[in-house]
Design an enzyme around this catalytic site. Structure first.
Site, mmCIF file in Angstrom:
data_model
loop_
_atom_site.group_PDB
_atom_site.id
_atom_site.type_symbol
_atom_site.label_atom_id
_atom_site.label_comp_id
_atom_site.label_asym_id
_atom_site.label_seq_id
_atom_site.Cartn_x
_atom_site.Cartn_y
_atom_site.Cartn_z
ATOM 1 N N HIS A 44 0.865 -1.191 0.000
ATOM 2 C CA HIS A 44 0.000 0.000 0.000
ATOM 3 C C HIS A 44 0.904 1.244 0.000
ATOM 4 O O HIS A 44 1.191 1.807 1.049
ATOM 5 C CB HIS A 44 -0.882 -0.030 1.263
ATOM 6 C CG HIS A 44 -1.995 0.954 1.270
ATOM 7 N ND1 HIS A 44 -3.248 0.660 1.769
ATOM 8 C CD2 HIS A 44 -2.068 2.252 0.882
ATOM 9 C CE1 HIS A 44 -4.028 1.717 1.678
ATOM 10 N NE2 HIS A 44 -3.339 2.703 1.151
ATOM 11 N N GLU A 71 -2.489 -1.707 -3.406
ATOM 12 C CA GLU A 71 -3.686 -0.981 -2.969
ATOM 13 C C GLU A 71 -3.332 0.473 -2.690
ATOM 14 O O GLU A 71 -2.187 0.799 -2.361
ATOM 15 C CB GLU A 71 -4.302 -1.648 -1.732
ATOM 16 C CG GLU A 71 -3.369 -1.713 -0.546
ATOM 17 C CD GLU A 71 -3.964 -2.423 0.667
ATOM 18 O OE1 GLU A 71 -4.742 -3.364 0.510
ATOM 19 O OE2 GLU A 71 -3.602 -2.009 1.788
ATOM 20 N N HIS A 191 -8.857 -5.836 6.550
ATOM 21 C CA HIS A 191 -8.687 -4.846 7.612
ATOM 22 C C HIS A 191 -9.061 -5.428 8.968
ATOM 23 O O HIS A 191 -10.173 -5.878 9.177
ATOM 24 C CB HIS A 191 -9.476 -3.543 7.391
ATOM 25 C CG HIS A 191 -8.632 -2.361 7.773
ATOM 26 N ND1 HIS A 191 -8.434 -2.009 9.071
ATOM 27 C CD2 HIS A 191 -7.878 -1.531 7.025
ATOM 28 C CE1 HIS A 191 -7.600 -0.976 9.100
ATOM 29 N NE2 HIS A 191 -7.233 -0.669 7.876
HETATM 30 N N1 PXP Z 1 -7.123 -3.828 2.927
HETATM 31 C C1 PXP Z 1 -6.890 -2.513 2.755
HETATM 32 C C2 PXP Z 1 -7.586 -1.819 1.645
HETATM 33 C C3 PXP Z 1 -6.024 -1.812 3.613
HETATM 34 O O1 PXP Z 1 -5.815 -0.501 3.411
HETATM 35 C C4 PXP Z 1 -5.358 -2.521 4.624
HETATM 36 C C5 PXP Z 1 -4.393 -1.797 5.508
HETATM 37 O O2 PXP Z 1 -3.314 -1.336 4.751
HETATM 38 C C6 PXP Z 1 -5.618 -3.890 4.755
HETATM 39 C C7 PXP Z 1 -6.513 -4.516 3.914
HETATM 40 C C8 PXP Z 1 -4.954 -4.731 5.806
HETATM 41 O O3 PXP Z 1 -5.392 -4.328 7.050
HETATM 42 P P1 PXP Z 1 -4.641 -4.865 8.353
HETATM 43 O O4 PXP Z 1 -3.270 -4.259 8.330
HETATM 44 O O5 PXP Z 1 -5.497 -4.375 9.487
HETATM 45 O O6 PXP Z 1 -4.594 -6.358 8.252
#
Ligand code: PXP
Length: 241
Positions: A44, A71, A191
């Site tokens: 990301h 992402e 997330h």
């Molecule tokens: N999906 C997206 C779109 C995110 O922005 C993130 C965090 O960067 C995640 C998944 C992963 O989340 P986590 O770090 O809480 O597992």
């Protein structure tokens, strides 16, 4: 249906950046994650490059042999990077520049025309598109109209409610995922998924194609080791069926 585990390796970059050297090496982290069983690698890159840098994305593209997912918020620099790197999947996220982390899905109705135009650019380059989406039927319907291939259900609210009422926590996700399937949209999720809430999510959302997990998986790796932790997450995704 098997659900892919895409490991978000941003936290390796955060740790590296805290000392200015190349330790830990994010390229090695991605190679190891794959060797230990990850089905994909997620990064990301943010405009301030405080975690993953644009240069990392290019290096990772050379070595990722599973599924590479980038992402981020589709501002012009991000779009340019993704079109050049051509990952397997791009996940569009409406996070503001200085947000600690993503904290909501797209308003797919208000931003319909922006999303449609942006998604068309990626699709022209044969890059699969997923958009971050709240577990809300209207938003899933709106997502369908944008031309996206998949939605990634934002699981923050699920994770928050799970410890006190898991059935209530999952309710809207079942509705949203079923609607997505009916409309021929693939369903990803991510997330705040962790070793405690992942198994139930997978059990209740059988058509789940992919989860992207970063924070909890890296925290668990400190205690259990990276290889062992990836295997633990994989077991949560496969023990049900
Ligand atoms: N999906 C997206 C779109 C995110 O922005 C993130 C965090 O960067 C995640 C998944 C992963 O989340 P986590 O770090 O809480 O597992």
């Amino acid at each position: 249906m098997p659900t892919k585990l895409s490991v978000n390796i941003n936290k390796f970059a955060t740790l590296r950046n805290s000392r200015g050297s190349n330790n830990p090496d994010v390229v090695k982290a991605a190679q190891d994650a794959e060797r230990f069983g990850a089905d994909g690698i997620t990064v990301h890159p943010r405009p301030d490059q405080r975690h993953i840098r644009y240069g990392d994305v290019w290096e990772l593209k050379k070595i990722v042999t599973t599924e590479f997912n980038i992402e981020g918020n589709p501002h012009p620099e991000f779009i340019k990077l993704v079109l050049q790197v051509k990952p397997d999947q791009v996940t569009l996220v409406p996070d503001s520049e200085h947000a600690l982390t993503s904290d909501e899905g797209w308003d797919t109705i208000t931003h319909a025309s922006f999303l449609k135009d942006t998604i068309a650019q990626f699709k022209e380059h044969h890059i699969r598109v997923s958009i971050f989406c709240n577990a809300d039927e209207r938003m899933v319907e709106g997502a369908k109209a944008t031309g996206t291939d998949r939605i990634e259900l934002y699981t923050g609210p699920y994770a928050q409610l799970y410890p006190s009422n898991k059935n209530e926590a999952i309710k809207n996700y079942i509705i949203a995922a079923n609607l997505a399937t009916q409309m021929e949209l693939g369903t990803n999720a991510g997330h705040d998924l962790d070793l405690y809430n992942l198994e139930f999510f997978k059990k209740e959302i059988p058509n789940l194609l992919e989860v992207s997990i970063g924070h909890a998986l890296i925290c668990d790796s400190i205690y259990y080791g990276f290889e062992n932790t990836i295997q633990m997450y994989k077991r949560k995704l496969s023990s049900i069926i």
